[in-house]
Write a protein that holds these residues in place. Sequence first.
Motif, PDB file in Angstrom:
ATOM      1  N   ALA A  44      27.754 -26.399  28.267  1.00 49.36           N
ATOM      2  CA  ALA A  44      28.146 -25.152  27.543  1.00 49.36           C
ATOM      3  C   ALA A  44      28.192 -23.731  28.048  1.00 49.36           C
ATOM      4  N   GLY A  45      27.635 -24.045  29.086  1.00 50.92           N
ATOM      5  CA  GLY A  45      27.077 -22.304  30.296  1.00 50.92           C
ATOM      6  C   GLY A  45      28.091 -21.215  29.931  1.00 50.92           C
ATOM      7  N   GLY A  46      27.823 -20.532  29.741  1.00 52.78           N
ATOM      8  CA  GLY A  46      28.359 -18.906  29.322  1.00 52.78           C
ATOM      9  C   GLY A  46      28.611 -18.574  27.863  1.00 52.78           C
ATOM     10  N   MET A  47      28.660 -19.829  27.320  1.00 55.39           N
ATOM     11  CA  MET A  47      29.302 -19.838  26.156  1.00 55.39           C
ATOM     12  C   MET A  47      27.735 -19.477  24.438  1.00 55.39           C
ATOM     13  N   THR A  48      28.856 -18.609  23.646  1.00 54.83           N
ATOM     14  CA  THR A  48      27.819 -18.443  22.455  1.00 54.83           C
ATOM     15  C   THR A  48      27.419 -19.614  21.391  1.00 54.83           C
ATOM     16  N   VAL A  49      26.614 -19.956  21.561  1.00 57.62           N
ATOM     17  CA  VAL A  49      25.686 -21.240  20.408  1.00 57.62           C
ATOM     18  C   VAL A  49      24.786 -20.969  20.162  1.00 57.62           C
ATOM     19  N   PHE A  50      24.233 -21.814  18.939  1.00 62.14           N
ATOM     20  CA  PHE A  50      22.979 -21.978  18.107  1.00 62.14           C
ATOM     21  C   PHE A  50      22.172 -22.834  18.766  1.00 62.14           C
ATOM     22  N   PRO A  51      20.460 -22.489  18.776  1.00 62.77           N
ATOM     23  CA  PRO A  51      19.709 -23.141  19.228  1.00 62.77           C
ATOM     24  C   PRO A  51      19.337 -24.393  19.141  1.00 62.77           C
ATOM     25  N   GLY A  52      19.079 -25.204  19.922  1.00 58.32           N
ATOM     26  CA  GLY A  52      19.344 -26.868  19.758  1.00 58.32           C
ATOM     27  C   GLY A  52      19.454 -27.619  20.996  1.00 58.32           C
ATOM     28  N   GLY A  53      19.515 -29.072  20.907  1.00 58.83           N
ATOM     29  CA  GLY A  53      19.071 -29.399  22.164  1.00 58.83           C
ATOM     30  C   GLY A  53      19.017 -31.558  22.408  1.00 58.83           C
ATOM     31  N   GLY A  54      19.475 -31.508  23.108  1.00 59.29           N
ATOM     32  CA  GLY A  54      19.302 -32.980  22.963  1.00 59.29           C
ATOM     33  C   GLY A  54      17.717 -33.681  22.497  1.00 59.29           C
ATOM     34  N   VAL A  55      17.934 -34.701  21.416  1.00 57.56           N
ATOM     35  CA  VAL A  55      16.882 -35.839  21.133  1.00 57.56           C
ATOM     36  C   VAL A  55      15.638 -36.530  22.570  1.00 57.56           C
ATOM     37  N   ASP A  56      14.738 -35.886  22.488  1.00 53.71           N
ATOM     38  CA  ASP A  56      13.513 -35.853  23.264  1.00 53.71           C
ATOM     39  C   ASP A  56      12.951 -37.661  22.774  1.00 53.71           C
ATOM     40  N   PRO A  57      12.973 -38.312  23.910  1.00 48.32           N
ATOM     41  CA  PRO A  57      11.948 -40.144  23.012  1.00 48.32           C
ATOM     42  C   PRO A  57      10.855 -39.646  21.975  1.00 48.32           C
ATOM     43  N   SER A  58       9.926 -38.091  22.632  1.00 52.19           N
ATOM     44  CA  SER A  58       8.424 -38.037  21.858  1.00 52.19           C
ATOM     45  C   SER A  58       8.518 -37.549  20.455  1.00 52.19           C
ATOM     46  N   ASP A  59      10.219 -37.120  20.121  1.00 52.26           N
ATOM     47  CA  ASP A  59      10.438 -36.917  18.616  1.00 52.26           C
ATOM     48  C   ASP A  59      10.532 -38.091  17.661  1.00 52.26           C
ATOM     49  N   ALA A  60      10.195 -38.754  18.394  1.00 55.20           N
ATOM     50  CA  ALA A  60      10.174 -40.294  17.442  1.00 55.20           C
ATOM     51  C   ALA A  60       8.768 -40.742  17.555  1.00 55.20           C
ATOM     52  N   ALA A  61       7.898 -39.952  17.260  1.00 59.03           N
ATOM     53  CA  ALA A  61       6.438 -40.285  17.778  1.00 59.03           C
ATOM     54  C   ALA A  61       6.476 -40.351  15.805  1.00 59.03           C
ATOM     55  N   ALA A  62       5.415 -41.689  15.613  1.00 58.98           N
ATOM     56  CA  ALA A  62       4.799 -41.545  14.024  1.00 58.98           C
ATOM     57  C   ALA A  62       3.944 -40.917  13.416  1.00 58.98           C
ATOM     58  N   ASP A  63       3.168 -40.365  14.502  1.00 51.61           N
ATOM     59  CA  ASP A  63       2.094 -39.427  13.719  1.00 51.61           C
ATOM     60  C   ASP A  63       2.413 -38.184  13.195  1.00 51.61           C
ATOM     61  N   VAL A  64       3.763 -37.610  13.228  1.00 50.91           N
ATOM     62  CA  VAL A  64       4.049 -36.307  13.074  1.00 50.91           C
ATOM     63  C   VAL A  64       3.422 -35.910  11.351  1.00 50.91           C
ATOM     64  N   GLY A  65       2.554 -34.810  11.042  1.00 51.00           N
ATOM     65  CA  GLY A  65       3.072 -34.085  10.335  1.00 51.00           C
ATOM     66  C   GLY A  65       3.408 -33.972   9.908  1.00 51.00           C
ATOM     67  N   TRP A  66       3.873 -34.646   8.131  1.00 46.15           N
ATOM     68  CA  TRP A  66       5.247 -34.186   7.874  1.00 46.15           C
ATOM     69  C   TRP A  66       4.683 -33.593   6.225  1.00 46.15           C
TER      70      TRP A  66
END
Length: 271
Positions: A44-66
């Motif tokens: 999507a270079g040069g395109m207009t988008v919303f903030p976002g991106g790929g899921v990182d392995p660290s995003d699955a951490a179980a100890d996130v304050g929720w």
Amino acid sequence: MSSNSAADHVPARDAATVILIRDGGSRSEIEVFLLERVGGMAFAGGMTVFPGGGVDPSDAAADVGWAGPPPSWWAERLGTDEGKAQALVCAAARETFEECGVLLAGSAPDSIVVDTAPFAAERGRLERRELSFAEFLTAHDLVLRSDLLRPWSHWLTPVGEARRYDTRFFVAVLPEGQKADGETSEAASVSWRSTGDALADWRKGNTILLPPTWSQLDALSRFDTVADVADHERDITPILPILTREDGAVRVVFDGDDAYYAGARHPWADR
């Protein structure tokens, strides 16, 4: 398109995109935060988008304050298992902070950070993957406010593209006191635009929108206020457009595509 090309076998990577919204000024129209991606980027270079991106392995951490709906609620709404649901919500909050400095977290389940400036250094480390979002939240005794996100839609990149994403779209209202910015290496420019103006810019050929971005703007243009959006329950069904070639021209087929192709500029116009 050939069914034997290597691109036909590219798996779709999980991703999260956040449509950041706020009430407009004098008009009854909500505004959305948009980024123009740096030209030459692999996706999507040069395109207009919303903030976002790929899921990182660290995003699955179980100890996130929720705080807010638990992963089980998100799993049901997103059509996935609890582990992936948590990772998607974490990725949504992380990417929003990395790409525009808006932090959907607070020191308590009913509070939210007002000034994110003191976290500028950590924001850079997050973007460079030197720090995980869970580590960042824990270091500052913050909890992720999942209740500030709402599930909105689910799109997959067509089979045949060299890079494919399985993207959940979320909506979030800009927290009071916080400001969205463009302090990210991925954005050439950023702006708040009303949904009507954003679509008008696209129709004039001033911007390039991928079908999912256009579809979200089109849907949100039917709401007058952020309260209307927050009260709306979306039926989220995965959308997998079909990549075709007609008379030598590439076309992405999906429900409602006639309006998308009505005289606007498209990412694959020169393919």
